[in-house]
Design a protein around this motif. Structure first.
Motif, mmCIF file in Angstrom:
data_model
loop_
_atom_site.group_PDB
_atom_site.id
_atom_site.type_symbol
_atom_site.label_atom_id
_atom_site.label_comp_id
_atom_site.label_asym_id
_atom_site.label_seq_id
_atom_site.Cartn_x
_atom_site.Cartn_y
_atom_site.Cartn_z
ATOM 1 N N LEU A 103 26.089 35.634 50.122
ATOM 2 C CA LEU A 103 25.591 36.440 51.231
ATOM 3 C C LEU A 103 25.439 35.530 52.440
ATOM 4 N N PHE A 104 26.094 35.884 53.538
ATOM 5 C CA PHE A 104 25.974 35.078 54.762
ATOM 6 C C PHE A 104 25.566 35.970 55.935
ATOM 7 N N LEU A 105 24.849 35.415 56.880
ATOM 8 C CA LEU A 105 24.449 36.170 58.068
ATOM 9 C C LEU A 105 25.697 36.558 58.864
ATOM 10 N N TRP A 109 30.002 34.766 60.189
ATOM 11 C CA TRP A 109 31.236 35.114 59.481
ATOM 12 C C TRP A 109 32.448 34.666 60.313
ATOM 13 N N GLY A 110 33.536 34.418 59.609
ATOM 14 C CA GLY A 110 34.796 34.133 60.312
ATOM 15 C C GLY A 110 34.957 32.690 60.748
ATOM 16 N N ARG A 111 34.158 31.799 60.205
ATOM 17 C CA ARG A 111 34.290 30.379 60.582
ATOM 18 C C ARG A 111 34.536 29.490 59.377
ATOM 19 N N ALA A 114 31.555 30.261 54.469
ATOM 20 C CA ALA A 114 31.371 30.789 53.109
ATOM 21 C C ALA A 114 32.320 30.076 52.143
ATOM 22 N N ALA A 115 33.560 29.900 52.573
ATOM 23 C CA ALA A 115 34.537 29.223 51.706
ATOM 24 C C ALA A 115 34.103 27.783 51.441
ATOM 25 N N GLU A 116 33.637 27.108 52.485
ATOM 26 C CA GLU A 116 33.219 25.703 52.343
ATOM 27 C C GLU A 116 32.012 25.585 51.402
ATOM 28 N N ALA A 141 37.255 47.097 48.567
ATOM 29 C CA ALA A 141 37.299 47.419 50.006
ATOM 30 C C ALA A 141 36.681 46.305 50.858
ATOM 31 N N ASN A 142 36.010 45.368 50.230
ATOM 32 C CA ASN A 142 35.348 44.273 50.944
ATOM 33 C C ASN A 142 36.381 43.167 51.215
ATOM 34 N N VAL A 143 37.140 43.380 52.283
ATOM 35 C CA VAL A 143 38.319 42.550 52.541
ATOM 36 C C VAL A 143 37.955 41.070 52.684
ATOM 37 N N MET A 146 37.239 39.678 49.301
ATOM 38 C CA MET A 146 38.470 39.573 48.506
ATOM 39 C C MET A 146 39.286 38.345 48.941
ATOM 40 N N ARG A 147 39.348 38.118 50.243
ATOM 41 C CA ARG A 147 40.100 36.954 50.741
ATOM 42 C C ARG A 147 39.422 35.657 50.314
ATOM 43 N N LEU A 148 38.091 35.662 50.386
ATOM 44 C CA LEU A 148 37.325 34.483 49.981
ATOM 45 C C LEU A 148 37.552 34.194 48.491
ATOM 46 N N ALA A 150 40.094 34.889 46.654
ATOM 47 C CA ALA A 150 41.441 34.332 46.450
ATOM 48 C C ALA A 150 41.484 32.864 46.865
ATOM 49 N N LYS A 151 40.853 32.557 48.006
ATOM 50 C CA LYS A 151 40.831 31.165 48.494
ATOM 51 C C LYS A 151 40.159 30.232 47.501
ATOM 52 N N LEU A 152 39.160 30.774 46.794
ATOM 53 C CA LEU A 152 38.396 29.945 45.844
ATOM 54 C C LEU A 152 39.085 29.822 44.485
HETATM 55 C C1 LIG Z 1 31.964 37.883 52.089
HETATM 56 C C2 LIG Z 1 31.556 36.913 53.172
HETATM 57 C C3 LIG Z 1 30.727 35.788 52.604
HETATM 58 C C4 LIG Z 1 32.832 36.338 53.801
HETATM 59 O O1 LIG Z 1 32.473 35.514 54.883
HETATM 60 P P1 LIG Z 1 33.591 34.888 55.836
HETATM 61 O O2 LIG Z 1 32.930 34.108 56.883
HETATM 62 O O3 LIG Z 1 34.497 35.991 56.257
HETATM 63 O O4 LIG Z 1 34.394 33.960 54.826
HETATM 64 P P2 LIG Z 1 35.158 32.585 54.981
HETATM 65 O O5 LIG Z 1 34.236 31.438 54.894
HETATM 66 O O6 LIG Z 1 36.238 32.661 53.974
HETATM 67 O O7 LIG Z 1 35.753 32.570 56.435
HETATM 68 C C5 LIG Z 1 36.681 33.533 56.842
HETATM 69 C C6 LIG Z 1 37.548 33.129 57.998
HETATM 70 O O8 LIG Z 1 37.061 32.039 58.767
HETATM 71 C C7 LIG Z 1 38.227 31.502 59.446
HETATM 72 N N1 LIG Z 1 37.898 30.173 59.947
HETATM 73 C C8 LIG Z 1 37.522 29.926 61.223
HETATM 74 N N2 LIG Z 1 37.272 28.617 61.363
HETATM 75 C C9 LIG Z 1 37.486 28.017 60.175
HETATM 76 C C10 LIG Z 1 37.377 26.668 59.708
HETATM 77 N N3 LIG Z 1 36.984 25.677 60.513
HETATM 78 N N4 LIG Z 1 37.664 26.422 58.415
HETATM 79 C C11 LIG Z 1 38.059 27.408 57.592
HETATM 80 N N5 LIG Z 1 38.170 28.695 57.988
HETATM 81 C C12 LIG Z 1 37.893 29.002 59.262
HETATM 82 C C13 LIG Z 1 39.300 31.543 58.401
HETATM 83 O O9 LIG Z 1 40.556 31.659 58.983
HETATM 84 C C14 LIG Z 1 38.917 32.740 57.552
HETATM 85 O O10 LIG Z 1 39.713 33.845 57.833
HETATM 86 P P3 LIG Z 1 40.817 34.377 56.793
HETATM 87 O O11 LIG Z 1 40.110 34.725 55.519
HETATM 88 O O12 LIG Z 1 41.360 35.549 57.497
HETATM 89 O O13 LIG Z 1 41.784 33.249 56.628
HETATM 90 C C15 LIG Z 1 30.742 37.636 54.284
HETATM 91 O O14 LIG Z 1 31.512 38.658 54.828
HETATM 92 C C16 LIG Z 1 29.437 38.206 53.769
HETATM 93 O O15 LIG Z 1 28.429 37.519 53.646
HETATM 94 N N6 LIG Z 1 29.434 39.534 53.469
HETATM 95 C C17 LIG Z 1 28.247 40.220 53.026
HETATM 96 C C18 LIG Z 1 27.903 39.916 51.597
HETATM 97 C C19 LIG Z 1 28.992 40.339 50.627
HETATM 98 O O16 LIG Z 1 29.637 41.359 50.832
HETATM 99 N N7 LIG Z 1 29.153 39.578 49.563
HETATM 100 C C20 LIG Z 1 30.113 39.862 48.539
HETATM 101 C C21 LIG Z 1 29.461 40.192 47.260
HETATM 102 S S1 LIG Z 1 29.705 38.954 46.026
#
Ligand SMILES: CC(C)(COP(=O)(O)OP(=O)(O)OC[C@H]1O[C@@H](n2cnc3c(N)ncnc32)[C@H](O)[C@@H]1OP(=O)(O)O)[C@@H](O)C(=O)NCCC(=O)NCCS
Length: 176
Positions: A103-105, A109-111, A114-116, A141-143, A146-148, A150-152
């Motif tokens: 869970l992230f604020l 998102w988009g940086r 979460a992946a790191e 539906a939580n795109v 889903m992308r995260l 796959a990355k992991l």
């Molecule tokens: C699910 C969730 C954690 C995803 O967060 P997120 O910030 O989109 O995830 P990521 O860390 O993978 O970052 C995504 C994007 O950052 C971009 N990005 C920007 N700068 C970056 C950098 N320096 N390094 C890596 N990625 C970067 C990437 O391109 C990536 O986009 P892509 O997936 O289209 O390639 C977030 O949406 C969330 O907290 N949702 C609510 C809780 C939830 O639904 N949880 C799931 C239940 S388990």
């Protein structure tokens, strides 16, 4: 869900390029409430619970248990990564396995944070419970999620219907 079991806890500070992962502290309480009460965060998690209920029930030091990591950026909490044991999972393929949640604020998102953070938590997991797979359940539906996944390194085990939506069960094989 239950705790991971016998793992050394708390871990030392886990540092990544931009983040710190650590055990929750009292100063994180407001952000935990923010995360749990946010409609945006809970879009694909069945909606948030009422804020006053969350505030009432939140302990002074939130979520202090093995596998529960606060993710910190520049000294402030931005999210939580959680590894628990899926004892009561609906799908037999997941029962008893370690389960990843996050869970992230919305403002971060988009940086890639979460992946790191999740990669670091999984690295910790591989160290304390080597040879164990990890599962993850998310709405298909939580795109972003889903992308995260796959990355992991999670790949699909199956899709199933529960909690009013299609769910995706993924598995990350044990690290070799
Ligand atoms: C699910 C969730 C954690 C995803 O967060 P997120 O910030 O989109 O995830 P990521 O860390 O993978 O970052 C995504 C994007 O950052 C971009 N990005 C920007 N700068 C970056 C950098 N320096 N390094 C890596 N990625 C970067 C990437 O391109 C990536 O986009 P892509 O997936 O289209 O390639 C977030 O949406 C969330 O907290 N949702 C609510 C809780 C939830 O639904 N949880 C799931 C239940 S388990």
């Amino acid at each position: 869900m239950s705790d991971l079991g016998q793992v050394p806890w708390p871990p030392g500070l886990i540092r990544t390029e931009r983040l710190v992962l650590r055990e929750p502290e009292a100063r994180d309480r407001t952000t935990f409430i923010e995360l749990l009460a946010s409609p945006e965060v809970h879009t694909y998690l069945g909606g948030p619970r009422p804020r006053d209920e969350i505030e009432r029930e939140m302990p002074e030091v939130p979520e202090r248990r093995p596998g529960s990591f606060v993710v910190e950026l520049d000294g402030a909490m931005i999210g939580q990564v959680l590894l628990r044991r899926a004892t009561g999972h609906r799908r037999p393929a997941a029962v008893g396995k370690a389960d990843l949640g996050y869970l992230f604020l919305p403002e971060v998102w988009g940086r890639g944070y979460a992946a790191e953070a999740c990669a670091a938590a999984l690295g910790w997991f591989d160290g304390v419970l080597p040879g164990e797979p990890v599962v993850l359940t998310t709405q298909s539906a939580n795109v972003g999620s889903m992308r995260l996944a796959a990355k992991l390194g999670f790949t699909e085990v199956e899709r199933f219907h529960a909690w009013g939506a299609e769910q995706w069960l993924g598995l990350r094989p044990p690290a070799t």
